[in-house]
Design a protein around this motif. Structure first.
Motif, PDB file in Angstrom:
ATOM      1  N   PHE A 112       0.937  -0.996  -0.053  1.00  0.00           N
ATOM      2  CA  PHE A 112       0.218   0.196   0.137  1.00  0.00           C
ATOM      3  C   PHE A 112       0.830   1.495   0.060  1.00  0.00           C
ATOM      4  N   VAL A 113       2.355   1.289   0.526  1.00  0.00           N
ATOM      5  CA  VAL A 113       2.659   2.119   0.676  1.00  0.00           C
ATOM      6  C   VAL A 113       3.406   2.349  -0.822  1.00  0.00           C
ATOM      7  N   LYS A 114       4.431   1.990  -1.032  1.00  0.00           N
ATOM      8  CA  LYS A 114       4.396   2.054  -1.908  1.00  0.00           C
ATOM      9  C   LYS A 114       3.266   2.495  -3.472  1.00  0.00           C
ATOM     10  N   LEU A 115       2.040   1.895  -3.503  1.00  0.00           N
ATOM     11  CA  LEU A 115       1.043   2.308  -4.425  1.00  0.00           C
ATOM     12  C   LEU A 115       0.874   3.366  -4.089  1.00  0.00           C
ATOM     13  N   VAL A 116       0.613   4.170  -3.125  1.00  0.00           N
ATOM     14  CA  VAL A 116      -0.016   5.631  -2.838  1.00  0.00           C
ATOM     15  C   VAL A 116       1.586   6.408  -3.363  1.00  0.00           C
ATOM     16  N   GLY A 117       2.050   5.822  -2.612  1.00  0.00           N
ATOM     17  CA  GLY A 117       3.391   6.636  -3.099  1.00  0.00           C
ATOM     18  C   GLY A 117       4.277   7.943  -1.865  1.00  0.00           C
ATOM     19  N   ASN A 118       3.823   9.156  -2.372  1.00  0.00           N
ATOM     20  CA  ASN A 118       4.034  10.110  -1.733  1.00  0.00           C
ATOM     21  C   ASN A 118       3.731  10.702  -0.536  1.00  0.00           C
ATOM     22  N   MET A 119       3.392   9.303   0.534  1.00  0.00           N
ATOM     23  CA  MET A 119       2.729   9.542   2.149  1.00  0.00           C
ATOM     24  C   MET A 119       2.406  11.162   2.341  1.00  0.00           C
ATOM     25  N   GLN A 120       2.699  11.729   2.407  1.00  0.00           N
ATOM     26  CA  GLN A 120       2.954  13.254   3.050  1.00  0.00           C
ATOM     27  C   GLN A 120       1.753  13.553   1.753  1.00  0.00           C
ATOM     28  N   GLU A 121       2.093  13.697   0.971  1.00  0.00           N
ATOM     29  CA  GLU A 121       1.372  14.549  -0.546  1.00  0.00           C
ATOM     30  C   GLU A 121      -0.049  14.097  -0.182  1.00  0.00           C
ATOM     31  N   SER A 122      -0.185  12.096   0.050  1.00  0.00           N
ATOM     32  CA  SER A 122      -1.774  11.588   0.121  1.00  0.00           C
ATOM     33  C   SER A 122      -1.912  11.655   0.707  1.00  0.00           C
ATOM     34  N   ARG A 123      -1.731  11.976   2.480  1.00  0.00           N
ATOM     35  CA  ARG A 123      -2.599  12.946   3.461  1.00  0.00           C
ATOM     36  C   ARG A 123      -3.250  13.510   2.980  1.00  0.00           C
ATOM     37  N   LYS A 124      -2.596  14.763   2.529  1.00  0.00           N
ATOM     38  CA  LYS A 124      -3.451  15.909   1.758  1.00  0.00           C
ATOM     39  C   LYS A 124      -4.771  15.569   1.114  1.00  0.00           C
ATOM     40  N   ASP A 125      -3.906  14.539   0.174  1.00  0.00           N
ATOM     41  CA  ASP A 125      -5.381  14.289  -0.833  1.00  0.00           C
ATOM     42  C   ASP A 125      -6.294  13.398   0.322  1.00  0.00           C
ATOM     43  N   LYS A 126      -6.461  13.005   1.210  1.00  0.00           N
ATOM     44  CA  LYS A 126      -7.686  12.356   2.084  1.00  0.00           C
ATOM     45  C   LYS A 126      -8.530  13.280   1.949  1.00  0.00           C
ATOM     46  N   GLU A 127      -8.165  15.050   2.291  1.00  0.00           N
ATOM     47  CA  GLU A 127      -9.525  15.573   2.437  1.00  0.00           C
ATOM     48  C   GLU A 127      -9.832  15.881   1.124  1.00  0.00           C
ATOM     49  N   ILE A 128      -9.270  16.445   0.427  1.00  0.00           N
ATOM     50  CA  ILE A 128      -9.582  17.170  -1.402  1.00  0.00           C
ATOM     51  C   ILE A 128     -10.580  15.383  -1.848  1.00  0.00           C
ATOM     52  N   ILE A 129     -10.487  14.412  -1.092  1.00  0.00           N
ATOM     53  CA  ILE A 129     -11.632  13.478  -2.209  1.00  0.00           C
ATOM     54  C   ILE A 129     -12.732  13.653  -1.436  1.00  0.00           C
ATOM     55  N   LYS A 130     -12.147  13.506  -0.136  1.00  0.00           N
ATOM     56  CA  LYS A 130     -14.257  13.576   0.740  1.00  0.00           C
ATOM     57  C   LYS A 130     -14.735  14.586  -0.051  1.00  0.00           C
ATOM     58  N   VAL A 131     -13.847  15.904   0.174  1.00  0.00           N
ATOM     59  CA  VAL A 131     -14.703  17.050  -0.806  1.00  0.00           C
ATOM     60  C   VAL A 131     -14.970  16.630  -2.185  1.00  0.00           C
TER      61      VAL A 131
END
Length: 140
Positions: A112-131
């Motif tokens: 999952f870590v490899k699939l998601v890539g940059n974890m710092q950026e992906s954490r920010k994406d979570k809120e954007i995805i909810k919107v």
């Protein structure tokens, strides 16, 4: 009679929502292409894994079509309305990306870590995805 206006098109074009949607579709495609490596699938029965892999093979071309449709139509909101039929597919891609970010955070599993890539950026994406999940379903 008054025709409904899909606000999702406005979100995609004018609010930059197309970025997270394209990112999620690309993630979804990568997830399906690497499904055989998934720890979830490795624990599944061989017959079940085979069915999932067959379905994934059929879904990847559909993802490519939707990505192309977004890229070709992003310049004109009226053209983006052709994506209304793809809302369930967009939701699936956004939810898949969100879920895999959570799995990468919660389990730290290499897949999952490899699939998601940059974890710092992906954490920010979570809120954007909810919107995005809310806005792509809105009509006026």
């Amino acid at each position: 009679m008054h025709e409904k206006i899909w606000l999702g098109a406005i979100y995609l074009k004018d609010e930059g929502g197309y970025e997270i949607v394209l990112k999620s579709l690309n993630h979804y495609r990568n997830r399906l292409k690497t499904m055989h490596e998934s720890p979830e699938l490795k624990n599944a029965a061989a017959m079940f894994a085979s069915v999932l892999n067959q379905q994934a093979t059929k879904t990847v071309p559909e993802i490519n079509k939707v990505i192309q449709k977004i890229q070709n139509n992003i310049i004109e909101i009226k053209l983006l309305n052709s994506l209304i039929e793809d809302i369930p597919f967009l939701e699936k891609a956004l939810s898949c990306y969100y879920s895999d970010i959570c799995k990468a955070e919660d389990t730290g599993h290499e897949y999952f870590v490899k699939l998601v890539g940059n974890m710092q950026e992906s954490r920010k994406d979570k809120e954007i995805i909810k919107v995005a999940l809310k806005k792509i379903k809105q009509y006026l």
